[in-house]
Design an enzyme around this catalytic site. Structure first.
Site, PDB file in Angstrom:
ATOM      1  N   ASP A  37      22.726 -10.730 137.303  1.00 15.71           N
ATOM      2  CA  ASP A  37      23.679 -11.071 136.133  1.00 15.71           C
ATOM      3  C   ASP A  37      24.577 -12.216 136.895  1.00 15.71           C
ATOM      4  O   ASP A  37      25.314 -12.268 137.468  1.00 15.71           O
ATOM      5  CB  ASP A  37      24.615  -9.697 136.055  1.00 15.71           C
ATOM      6  CG  ASP A  37      25.698  -9.845 134.822  1.00 15.71           C
ATOM      7  OD1 ASP A  37      25.566 -11.202 134.241  1.00 15.71           O
ATOM      8  OD2 ASP A  37      26.651  -9.196 134.804  1.00 15.71           O
ATOM      9  N   HIS A  38      24.350 -13.210 135.933  1.00 19.02           N
ATOM     10  CA  HIS A  38      24.781 -14.647 136.085  1.00 19.02           C
ATOM     11  C   HIS A  38      25.345 -15.276 134.912  1.00 19.02           C
ATOM     12  O   HIS A  38      24.414 -15.271 134.046  1.00 19.02           O
ATOM     13  CB  HIS A  38      23.893 -15.486 136.988  1.00 19.02           C
ATOM     14  CG  HIS A  38      24.094 -15.385 138.626  1.00 19.02           C
ATOM     15  ND1 HIS A  38      24.282 -16.432 139.199  1.00 19.02           N
ATOM     16  CD2 HIS A  38      23.653 -14.242 139.312  1.00 19.02           C
ATOM     17  CE1 HIS A  38      24.289 -15.892 140.396  1.00 19.02           C
ATOM     18  NE2 HIS A  38      24.046 -14.821 140.729  1.00 19.02           N
ATOM     19  N   GLY A 106      31.562  -9.995 143.108  1.00 19.36           N
ATOM     20  CA  GLY A 106      31.569 -11.228 142.503  1.00 19.36           C
ATOM     21  C   GLY A 106      31.299 -12.312 143.119  1.00 19.36           C
ATOM     22  O   GLY A 106      31.799 -12.600 144.324  1.00 19.36           O
ATOM     23  N   GLU A 107      31.038 -13.725 142.409  1.00 21.48           N
ATOM     24  CA  GLU A 107      31.229 -14.906 142.943  1.00 21.48           C
ATOM     25  C   GLU A 107      32.075 -15.755 142.037  1.00 21.48           C
ATOM     26  O   GLU A 107      31.864 -15.719 140.644  1.00 21.48           O
ATOM     27  CB  GLU A 107      29.890 -15.465 143.013  1.00 21.48           C
ATOM     28  CG  GLU A 107      28.900 -14.706 144.126  1.00 21.48           C
ATOM     29  CD  GLU A 107      27.985 -13.782 143.154  1.00 21.48           C
ATOM     30  OE1 GLU A 107      27.945 -14.030 141.891  1.00 21.48           O
ATOM     31  OE2 GLU A 107      27.349 -13.170 144.131  1.00 21.48           O
ATOM     32  N   ASN A 110      30.417 -17.755 139.041  1.00 25.24           N
ATOM     33  CA  ASN A 110      30.226 -16.939 137.433  1.00 25.24           C
ATOM     34  C   ASN A 110      31.475 -16.584 137.135  1.00 25.24           C
ATOM     35  O   ASN A 110      31.651 -16.632 135.683  1.00 25.24           O
ATOM     36  CB  ASN A 110      29.227 -15.880 137.661  1.00 25.24           C
ATOM     37  CG  ASN A 110      27.903 -16.114 138.234  1.00 25.24           C
ATOM     38  OD1 ASN A 110      27.168 -16.727 137.698  1.00 25.24           O
ATOM     39  ND2 ASN A 110      27.226 -15.323 139.358  1.00 25.24           N
ATOM     40  N   GLY A 174      29.967  -6.241 154.692  1.00 29.10           N
ATOM     41  CA  GLY A 174      31.249  -6.120 155.573  1.00 29.10           C
ATOM     42  C   GLY A 174      31.836  -4.712 155.525  1.00 29.10           C
ATOM     43  O   GLY A 174      31.825  -4.167 154.506  1.00 29.10           O
ATOM     44  N   ALA A 177      34.197  -4.040 152.430  1.00 25.99           N
ATOM     45  CA  ALA A 177      33.569  -3.697 150.999  1.00 25.99           C
ATOM     46  C   ALA A 177      32.787  -2.194 151.211  1.00 25.99           C
ATOM     47  O   ALA A 177      32.647  -1.368 150.500  1.00 25.99           O
ATOM     48  CB  ALA A 177      32.641  -4.792 150.871  1.00 25.99           C
ATOM     49  N   THR A 191      21.620  -7.358 150.600  1.00 23.61           N
ATOM     50  CA  THR A 191      20.419  -8.130 150.557  1.00 23.61           C
ATOM     51  C   THR A 191      19.719  -8.299 152.077  1.00 23.61           C
ATOM     52  O   THR A 191      19.116  -9.174 152.389  1.00 23.61           O
ATOM     53  CB  THR A 191      20.765  -9.560 149.918  1.00 23.61           C
ATOM     54  OG1 THR A 191      21.635  -9.982 150.426  1.00 23.61           O
ATOM     55  CG2 THR A 191      20.725  -9.327 148.248  1.00 23.61           C
TER      56      THR A 191
END
Length: 321
Positions: A37-38, A106-107, A110, A174, A177, A191
């Site tokens: 989703d991007h 998220g990033e 986006n 990490g 999270a 990933t």
């Protein structure tokens, strides 16, 4: 027994190609699908970014595989109430038990597009936890009003709902999270072949708590051709640390990726037509204990890749698991 899925990379392929991949993945014998989703691709060379909720609706019409979003950020660009409605409709379209809402913090790539500030990590995780709370409330089918620190919902009700709410899996990198995932998520997504995180998540959620992981390979006529095609499109895969969460545009990822050499890029993943190399690429994830492992293709030869996986790679993987 490990399940093996195919990862639909929305950043690289057109909607038509993604639907073709979904059909071919089912024909090849894959067990499930991931879909990204991007709003933007990572680099301009990748060149695509179709709307994930439209794509899931279309995928539901061309194959019967289960689908997980890998992953959706329900915090900044899209309000969690809207994600709740979109996910509920996707679950209805795909059928009972065939949709999983994968979420993450998220990033900036986006999430900054509406002009919102990009919060620090602790705030993003706090927002994600509240967003999941909102989504689960709305999936009850009740009228929901919510006044939280980050989100407001005013007498909202979702009418189109599956009989059973979808599971929510969380992407976590990490310890902070992972701790949040242990509180709010039904499953864990990553990933990396991270056995320790699998162990910690199951310690929090139970020995049978589901876990998923994904990685990328590149099929091609030769190993060098596959590396060249993948490196031209996905040099960002070698960008280290937290940069992937904070860089705001494809241009910035292209600049950072200038530091990633072709040789360094080729150290991870499987490249070319050697079936044994592709089989071995799964080994760290299987040994780490993941229930589901998803593989994406980089480059133009996805049809050949899917055919080879169907005839050679998947049968060998299943004989080992």
């Amino acid at each position: 027994m490990t399940r093996f899925g195919y990862f639909l990379s929305s950043e690289e392929y057109t909607p038509e190609q993604l639907l073709e991949q979904a059909r071919l993945a089912e024909q090849a014998g894959f067990d499930a699908l991931w879909i990204s989703d991007h709003f933007h691709p990572w680099t301009d060379a990748q060149g695509e970014s179709p709307f994930v909720w439209s794509m899931i609706g279309a995928v539901a019409q061309v194959c019967d595989l289960p689908v997980t979003t890998a992953v959706t950020c329900p915090t900044v660009r899209t309000h969690p109430a809207i994600i709740a409605q979109a996910a509920a409709t996707s679950a209805v379209l795909l059928g009972p038990g065939k949709f999983t809402l994968g979420v993450g913090s998220g990033e900036a790539l986006n999430e900054h597009v509406l002009g919102d500030a990009w919060p620090r990590t602790d705030v993003r995780l706090e927002m994600l936890e509240e967003a999941v709370e909102v989504i689960r409330k709305l999936w009850t089918g009740e009228v929901v009003s919510h006044e939280g620190r980050h989100y407001t919902v005013d007498t909202a009700r979702i009418y189109t709902l599956p009989d059973t709410p979808p599971d929510i899996y969380m992407s976590a990198f990490g310890p902070k999270a992972l701790e949040v995932a242990g509180r709010i998520a039904d499953g864990f997504i990553t990933t990396q072949p991270d056995a320790e995180s699998v162990k910690e998540f199951r310690a929090a959620k139970g020995a049978d708590a589901p876990t998923q992981a994904g990685f990328k390979v590149a099929w091609g006529p030769t190993r060098d051709e596959a590396i060249d095609a993948a490196y031209a499109l996905w040099p960002n895969a070698g960008v280290p640390g937290e940069l992937s969460q904070v860089l705001p545009s494809p241009r910035h990822f292209e600049q950072a990726a200038e530091l990633v050499t072709r040789e360094k890029f080729a150290e991870k993943g499987a490249f070319g037509p050697d079936v044994a190399e592709h089989v071995e690429a799964f080994t760290p994830f299987v040994e780490a204990g993941f229930d589901d492992v998803y593989v994406a293709n980089m480059g133009p030869h996805y049809a050949d890749m899917l055919a080879a996986y169907g005839s050679d790679v998947l049968p060998e993987l299943r004989s080992r698991s």
